[in-house]
Structure formats: structure tokens, C-alpha cells
Design an enzyme around this catalytic site. Structure first.
Site, PDB file in Angstrom:
ATOM      1  N   SER A 100      40.246  48.358  35.379  1.00  0.00           N
ATOM      2  CA  SER A 100      41.070  47.150  35.429  1.00  0.00           C
ATOM      3  C   SER A 100      41.799  46.998  34.111  1.00  0.00           C
ATOM      4  O   SER A 100      41.268  47.377  33.050  1.00  0.00           O
ATOM      5  CB  SER A 100      40.172  45.931  35.646  1.00  0.00           C
ATOM      6  OG  SER A 100      40.881  44.732  35.387  1.00  0.00           O
ATOM      7  N   LYS A 103      34.527  46.987  32.286  1.00  0.00           N
ATOM      8  CA  LYS A 103      35.621  47.922  32.592  1.00  0.00           C
ATOM      9  C   LYS A 103      36.046  48.692  31.337  1.00  0.00           C
ATOM     10  O   LYS A 103      36.440  49.860  31.427  1.00  0.00           O
ATOM     11  CB  LYS A 103      36.805  47.168  33.216  1.00  0.00           C
ATOM     12  CG  LYS A 103      36.500  46.551  34.589  1.00  0.00           C
ATOM     13  CD  LYS A 103      36.174  47.597  35.649  1.00  0.00           C
ATOM     14  CE  LYS A 103      36.117  46.987  37.047  1.00  0.00           C
ATOM     15  NZ  LYS A 103      35.839  47.966  38.105  1.00  0.00           N
TER      16      LYS A 103
END
Ligand code: NAP
Length: 230
Positions: free
Chosen positions: A139, A159
Site C-alpha cells: 500500500s 506495509k
């Protein structure tokens, strides 16, 4: 026949990736932590003409990952593509100043340790192909460049760490293609109805990396088929 395992493929971006790979002739293994939901999703792919097999897989459980390797090995002697797509957000727009450790641990278990352990477990099957491809669905929230996003800090941290997992595997496995992808803001249960992208748009770079992207493209973070800063 080419084979692909997509984790969290019962809905959202993962389901769309499985659908597109199925229509490109892959035998798709539909990873799902809830078997019933996975079976329903697999039926949809089959009705679309794809060869699809449901695989019970909770990426936060080592036992479930081990069982999934047995299930896939029983149906295929190699794996061309692994898409580590399963992910969770377990918080709202909290500040890191108030972040509780349980949320961090649970988020990391699925979003970071999950892809790490699933990749390790499937290395023997992946290594039986000439150019194995692993795609970690990350992300922009994990991007360090230009200042870190401050919403959902446990998710964003998980992430960032997933991107590091991508770099480490890519360095360790030079004949693999291993990359992270930001799908953009996508209309799914996670992204919500106001998100700017369709699941087709969210799946595009992932499917491209799984199929048409140059085999020597590795250790990168991509959005819209282009390399972006970590
Ligand atoms: P979604 O619709 O909520 O789907 C998430 C999928 O992951 C579901 O199939 C879910 O299964 C599965 N999952 C969650 N925890 C799991 C576990 N422990 N083991 C196995 N499966 C598990 O979300 P999405 O938007 O499609 O997200 C897919 C990926 O894209 C995630 O990694 C997410 O972080 C990333 N992403 C999404 C957006 C966005 O805007 N949507 C933006 C950037 C990145 P259940 O159905 O059983 O819950």
C-alpha cells in the site's frame, strides 16, 4: 499449465486477480480463510470458464499454511505465481501515540509475517518453475518517501515492513521476480464505497506482474505498472 495461488481470493482485489488469471488460462488456487466463502468464490470463477481450486488458508496460522502446501502439492507439481494479497486494517485513523500493541501484533501477523511465511512455505513448488513470480500486495500507506502517511499506523507500519520482506526475498532469490504493488484506493470492503478505483483497476498491475512484466523486473515497488519510490 501455469498455476497461481492468490491469498484472500474470496473477495475484493484478490478475487479479481484470481478471476483475471483464470481467464488467462492459469489453474488458480483460491486461498480463503473461510472455506464456505472460498467455495462460493471458486464457483464464480468456474462459471467464468476458469480452472479454479479452493485452498483453505489463514495466512496468520503456520498450521494452516502447512496444510495449504499439502493441498496445492496434491493438485500441482509446480507453482508459477504467488500473490500475497490477504490483508487487514484493524484500526481507524488513530495516532501512533495511542496505538496499542495488540493491534500492531495482529496486523503484522496477517499483513507482514503472513506473506513471509507463505512465501517460505511455497518456495519448493515455486522453485520448480523457470521464472517464479511473487507479488506482495502492499500500500502507498507503507511508503517512506515524501513523509509517511499518518492514518491507520499499525496498517501503514505493516506495509512498510512488507516492502522490506519483498526486498530481502528478492536479494536472496535472484532468479525470482519478487515485487510489491500499491493497487491504489480501491472500492472493496477495505477501501469503502468512496474509493476512486474499481477492482479491475486495482488488480491490473498485480496481474501484469504475474504474467507479462519482464522476468528480470524484481525488488521494486509499483503502482500503475510503473516503479515508485519505497
Ligand atoms: P478486502 O475486500 O477486505 O479483502 C481482504 C481479503 O483478505 C479477504 O479475502 C479476507 O478474507 C482476506 N484475509 C484477511 N485476513 C486473512 C487471513 N489471516 N488469512 C487469509 N485471508 C485473510 O480488501 P481488499 O481491498 O481486497 O485488499 C486486498 C489487499 O490490497 C490487502 O492486502 C490490502 O491491504 C491491499 N490494499 C487495498 C487497498 C484498497 O483501497 N482497497 C489499498 C491499498 C492496498 P475474509 O473475507 O475471510 O475476511
Amino acid at each position: 499449465m501455469k498455476t497461481a495461488l492468490v491469498t484472500g481470493a474470496n473477495k475484493g482485489i484478490g478475487h479479481q486477480v484470481a478471476r483475471q488469471l483464470g481467464s488467462k488460462g492459469f489453474h488458480v488456487f483460491v486461498g480463503a480463510r473461510n472455506l464456505e466463502n472460498g467455495q462460493k468464490a471458486t464457483e464464480v470463477l468456474r462459471k467464468n470458464g476458469a480452472m479454479a481450486t479452493v485452498i483453505p488458508l489463514d495466512v496468520s496460522s503456520s498450521e494452516s499454511i502447512g496444510n495449504a502446501v499439502h493441498f496445492v502439492s496434491a493438485a500441482a507439481d509446480h507453482l508459477d505465481v504467488l500473490v500475497n494479497n490477504a490483508g487487514v486494517i484493524l484500526e481507524g485513523d488513530n495516532s501512533i501515540a495511542q496505538l496499542d500493541p495488540e493491534t500492531v501484533i495482529k496486523t503484522f501477523q496477517t499483513n507482514t509475517l503472513g506473506p513471509l511465511l507463505v512465501t517460505q512455505a511455497f518456495l519448493p513448488l515455486l522453485s520448480r518453475t523457470k521464472n517464479p513470480r511473487v507479488i506482495n500486495v502492499s500500500s502507498g500507506g507503507g511508503q517512506l518517501a515524501d513523509g509517511m502517511d499518518t492514518w491507520a499506523p499499525a496498517y501503514c507500519l505493516s506495509k512498510t515492513a512488507l516492502n522490506a520482506v519483498t526486498c530481502l526475498f528478492a536479494a536472496a532469490l535472484p532468479n525470482f521476480s519478487i515485487n510489491s504493488v500499491c493497487p491504489g484506493w480501491v472500492r472493496t470492503d477495505m477501501g469503502g464505497a468512496n474509493a476512486t478505483r474499481s477492482v479491475e483497476e486495482g488488480a491490473d498491475t498485480i496481474v501484469w506482474l504475474a504474467t507479462e512484466a519482464p522476468a528480470n523486473l524484481t525488488a521494486k515497488f509499483l503502482r500503475d505498472r510503473k516503479v515508485i519510490a519505497w
